[in-house]
Design a protein around this motif. Structure first.
Motif, PDB file in Angstrom:
ATOM      1  N   VAL A  80      14.694  28.253  86.172  1.00  0.00           N
ATOM      2  CA  VAL A  80      14.652  29.666  85.839  1.00  0.00           C
ATOM      3  C   VAL A  80      14.198  30.549  86.997  1.00  0.00           C
ATOM      4  O   VAL A  80      14.689  31.671  87.161  1.00  0.00           O
ATOM      5  CB  VAL A  80      13.762  29.893  84.594  1.00  0.00           C
ATOM      6  N   VAL A  81      13.271  30.069  87.844  1.00  0.00           N
ATOM      7  CA  VAL A  81      12.731  30.931  88.905  1.00  0.00           C
ATOM      8  C   VAL A  81      13.796  31.352  89.901  1.00  0.00           C
ATOM      9  O   VAL A  81      13.955  32.552  90.184  1.00  0.00           O
ATOM     10  CB  VAL A  81      11.538  30.251  89.609  1.00  0.00           C
ATOM     11  N   PRO A  82      14.573  30.422  90.496  1.00  0.00           N
ATOM     12  CA  PRO A  82      15.624  30.888  91.410  1.00  0.00           C
ATOM     13  C   PRO A  82      16.674  31.754  90.721  1.00  0.00           C
ATOM     14  O   PRO A  82      17.224  32.670  91.341  1.00  0.00           O
ATOM     15  CB  PRO A  82      16.232  29.593  91.961  1.00  0.00           C
ATOM     16  N   MET A  83      16.946  31.486  89.439  1.00  0.00           N
ATOM     17  CA  MET A  83      17.908  32.323  88.726  1.00  0.00           C
ATOM     18  C   MET A  83      17.384  33.756  88.607  1.00  0.00           C
ATOM     19  O   MET A  83      18.138  34.723  88.818  1.00  0.00           O
ATOM     20  CB  MET A  83      18.187  31.751  87.340  1.00  0.00           C
ATOM     21  N   ILE A  84      16.110  33.913  88.299  1.00  0.00           N
ATOM     22  CA  ILE A  84      15.522  35.255  88.200  1.00  0.00           C
ATOM     23  C   ILE A  84      15.544  35.944  89.555  1.00  0.00           C
ATOM     24  O   ILE A  84      15.849  37.139  89.665  1.00  0.00           O
ATOM     25  CB  ILE A  84      14.086  35.167  87.639  1.00  0.00           C
ATOM     26  N   THR A 138      16.319  41.140  82.433  1.00  0.00           N
ATOM     27  CA  THR A 138      15.304  42.144  82.776  1.00  0.00           C
ATOM     28  C   THR A 138      15.134  42.280  84.283  1.00  0.00           C
ATOM     29  O   THR A 138      14.936  43.392  84.804  1.00  0.00           O
ATOM     30  CB  THR A 138      13.954  41.759  82.135  1.00  0.00           C
ATOM     31  N   ALA A 139      15.218  41.181  85.032  1.00  0.00           N
ATOM     32  CA  ALA A 139      15.022  41.219  86.485  1.00  0.00           C
ATOM     33  C   ALA A 139      16.050  42.118  87.161  1.00  0.00           C
ATOM     34  O   ALA A 139      15.729  42.862  88.105  1.00  0.00           O
ATOM     35  CB  ALA A 139      15.098  39.804  87.054  1.00  0.00           C
ATOM     36  N   THR A 140      17.284  42.061  86.689  1.00  0.00           N
ATOM     37  CA  THR A 140      18.330  42.903  87.277  1.00  0.00           C
ATOM     38  C   THR A 140      18.032  44.371  87.033  1.00  0.00           C
ATOM     39  O   THR A 140      18.181  45.211  87.930  1.00  0.00           O
ATOM     40  CB  THR A 140      19.700  42.534  86.675  1.00  0.00           C
ATOM     41  N   VAL A 142      24.051  37.376  98.448  1.00  0.00           N
ATOM     42  CA  VAL A 142      22.972  36.386  98.481  1.00  0.00           C
ATOM     43  C   VAL A 142      22.492  36.069  97.067  1.00  0.00           C
ATOM     44  O   VAL A 142      22.293  34.896  96.706  1.00  0.00           O
ATOM     45  CB  VAL A 142      21.798  36.902  99.345  1.00  0.00           C
ATOM     46  N   GLY A 143      22.302  37.097  96.240  1.00  0.00           N
ATOM     47  CA  GLY A 143      21.855  36.866  94.872  1.00  0.00           C
ATOM     48  C   GLY A 143      22.835  36.036  94.074  1.00  0.00           C
ATOM     49  O   GLY A 143      22.435  35.158  93.304  1.00  0.00           O
ATOM     50  N   SER A 144      24.137  36.284  94.263  1.00  0.00           N
ATOM     51  CA  SER A 144      25.148  35.509  93.546  1.00  0.00           C
ATOM     52  C   SER A 144      25.114  34.044  93.958  1.00  0.00           C
ATOM     53  O   SER A 144      25.222  33.142  93.116  1.00  0.00           O
ATOM     54  CB  SER A 144      26.543  36.094  93.805  1.00  0.00           C
ATOM     55  N   ALA A 188      14.113  32.843  79.744  1.00  0.00           N
ATOM     56  CA  ALA A 188      15.515  33.056  80.104  1.00  0.00           C
ATOM     57  C   ALA A 188      15.893  34.532  80.023  1.00  0.00           C
ATOM     58  O   ALA A 188      16.759  35.005  80.773  1.00  0.00           O
ATOM     59  CB  ALA A 188      16.417  32.232  79.198  1.00  0.00           C
ATOM     60  N   SER A 189      15.261  35.281  79.118  1.00  0.00           N
ATOM     61  CA  SER A 189      15.592  36.703  78.975  1.00  0.00           C
ATOM     62  C   SER A 189      15.264  37.501  80.224  1.00  0.00           C
ATOM     63  O   SER A 189      15.793  38.593  80.433  1.00  0.00           O
ATOM     64  CB  SER A 189      14.856  37.299  77.766  1.00  0.00           C
TER      65      SER A 189
END
Length: 496
Positions: A112-116, A66-68, A101-103, A61-62
């Motif tokens: 978790v994958v689509p959220m990242i 980090t992805a952003t 698109v990201g929002s 989840a962290s």
């Protein structure tokens, strides 16, 4: 490439957009920067709940945070250079697309994958901030440039500070998905306003090509470095993964630097970056970014720890965010004061003054952080200093680079600030993890740990002030941030 434009070339460049008063332009670009910065803190109130929401581990989840960070670090330099080549208004509009698109992807995510992925796309939109700063030079009259630069530059801190209470309030009172639907709607509104109110500045023909290899090389090197810095505490600072990433960053960035010095149209003109004014401003940017983020981590934790500890202040996440929110607004309030100081004494003075105010805030924190009102005062002083410093940085950068490189140069400076905040987070994390107490079977940072972290912030800010003192003296003709920005086009810059 890399040399300032001659007066003739400058005279030949159409300047029609600069004739506008620019009030609407500044407002739109400032709000765009605030919205982009909001994305960084959007998920912070949800971190504790994300493992359950996304059916994953806390470690996985962290990566939504980090992805952003990583996506922004890769995209910001590339977007800045593309803005120089193809027009900043066009790239501003392009940068809105990943925000929307990201929002939407995050709002629809159930794992978790689509959220990242969605959070990574939101990070790409961070290019709005340096692009907006660079666009001001093309579309505003010189007399409005200094104040506008200071305001938009401070939007990073304003958005970050406002994001915590807003996100906490939404998360506590309604579905977490509302956060992302709201950010998508805000991004659409920003795109429409940019389309309607921000004019397209002329782009010089033959201004170069986009350096794909340089963009990829810089992206890989920066990702390796930021991954090691941001995840080192979790993986272990002496683990093979962390050390391997640090080593890879050094090798890749050195190879990238050699390549950039040889290519005709580099991603980042290192000869320009090596100029004394640009180089030292970027070093100061790293230090100020580090100092800024240190207090955010410390004060938010102090506010939320239980009062029974003797040093915690017992606030909820929402209440803690509200206590910290005025600090972000302080950055907006001091930005016009910083612009006036820069006009009178030069942006070097403003950057130095901002660094010293930050150090003062950390210094008085040792006596004030025992109460919520004391924490508020500390946050106001530190963020006031950050507002002064952040407003001066773009003026110093644009005073030393030609108009054709403002996008790339400001984006690189924004990247340096991000590197500073990541380093600050890592350093504070190390301190708080080493100086701890055990309460009811839970290990938490000790009061000495928090005070040591604040002393670190004070020391880093003082070093930033010392670095600023070594900047070149202002040329007599450059009496304001506006003329300083123009000076980079009409006169040879000061070299080491």
């Amino acid at each position: 490439m890399g040399e300032p434009e001659s007066p003739a070339a400058q005279a030949a460049t159409p300047e029609a957009p600069a004739a506008r008063s620019g009030g609407g332009i500044v407002a739109v670009l400032a709000v765009a920067g605030i919205v982009a910065a909001l994305m960084q803190t959007l998920v912070v109130p949800l971190i504790g709940r994300l493992p359950d929401i996304l059916h994953t581990s806390a470690s996985n989840a962290s990566w939504t945070v980090t992805a952003t960070l990583l996506a922004g670090a890769v995209a910001i330099p590339a977007v800045g250079r593309l803005g120089d080549l193809y027009g900043k208004r066009r790239l501003l509009l392009v940068s809105v697309v990943p925000l929307v698109v990201g929002s939407v992807v995050c709002a629809l995510a159930s794992s978790v994958v689509p959220m990242i992925i969605g959070r990574g796309l939101q990070g790409v939109g961070m290019g709005l901030i340096p692009l907006g700063i660079s666009a001001l030079r093309d579309v505003l009259p010189p007399e409005r440039l200094g104040g506008a630069i200071a305001l938009i530059s401070s939007s990073m801190g304003i958005g970050g500070a406002l994001g915590l209470p807003i996100a906490a309030a939404v998360a506590e009172n309604t579905s977490w998905r509302v956060l992302f639907w709201a950010s998508a709607a805000l991004s659409v509104v920003i795109g429409v306003l940019i389309w309607l109110l921000v004019p397209a500045a002329p782009v010089r023909a033959g201004s170069g090509r986009f350096d794909v290899v340089g963009a990829v090389g810089l992206g890989i090197g920066v990702v390796c470095l930021l991954l090691a810095v941001s995840k080192g505490a979790d993986w272990g600072w002496t683990s093979g993964t962390t050390l391997g990433l640090f080593a890879a960053a050094v090798v890749v960035l050195l190879a990238w630097g050699v390549f950039e010095l040889r290519v005709t149209d580099p991603m980042v003109d290192l000869r320009t970056t090596a100029r004394r004014q640009v180089l030292l401003t970027n070093v100061a940017s790293i230090l100020v970014g580090c100092a800024m983020y240190a207090q955010s981590l410390v004060l938010m934790q102090l506010l939320q720890l239980p009062k029974a500890l003797g040093y915690g202040l017992g606030q909820s996440m929402f209440a803690a965010g509200l206590w910290m929110a005025p600090a972000g607004l302080m950055m907006m309030l001091v930005s016009p004061l910083g612009a006036k100081l820069s006009a009178a004494r030069g942006p070097k003075t403003t950057l130095c003054a901002g660094s010293l105010v930050i150090a003062l805030g950390y210094g008085v924190s040792l006596a004030l952080i025992g109460s919520t009102w004391g924490v508020l005062v500390v946050a106001l002083v530190i963020n006031g200093g950050v507002g002064l410093a952040y407003g001066a940085m773009p003026a110093l950068i644009m005073g030393a680079v030609p108009r054709s490189e403002t996008g790339a140069a400001n984006s690189f400076n924004t990247l340096m600030r991000s590197l500073g905040t990541s380093t600050g987070a890592a350093l504070v994390g190390v301190i708080l993890s080493q100086l701890t107490v055990s309460v009811a079977g839970h290990v938490i940072p000790s009061e000495d740990g928090f005070r040591t972290a604040m002393l670190l912030g004070c020391g880093v800010a003082l070093v930033a002030a010392l670095v600023t003192l070594t900047l070149p003296r202002r040329r007599p003709a450059a009496t304001s941030p506006a003329t300083a920005a123009t000076a980079g086009e009409t006169a040879a810059p000061t070299r080491p």
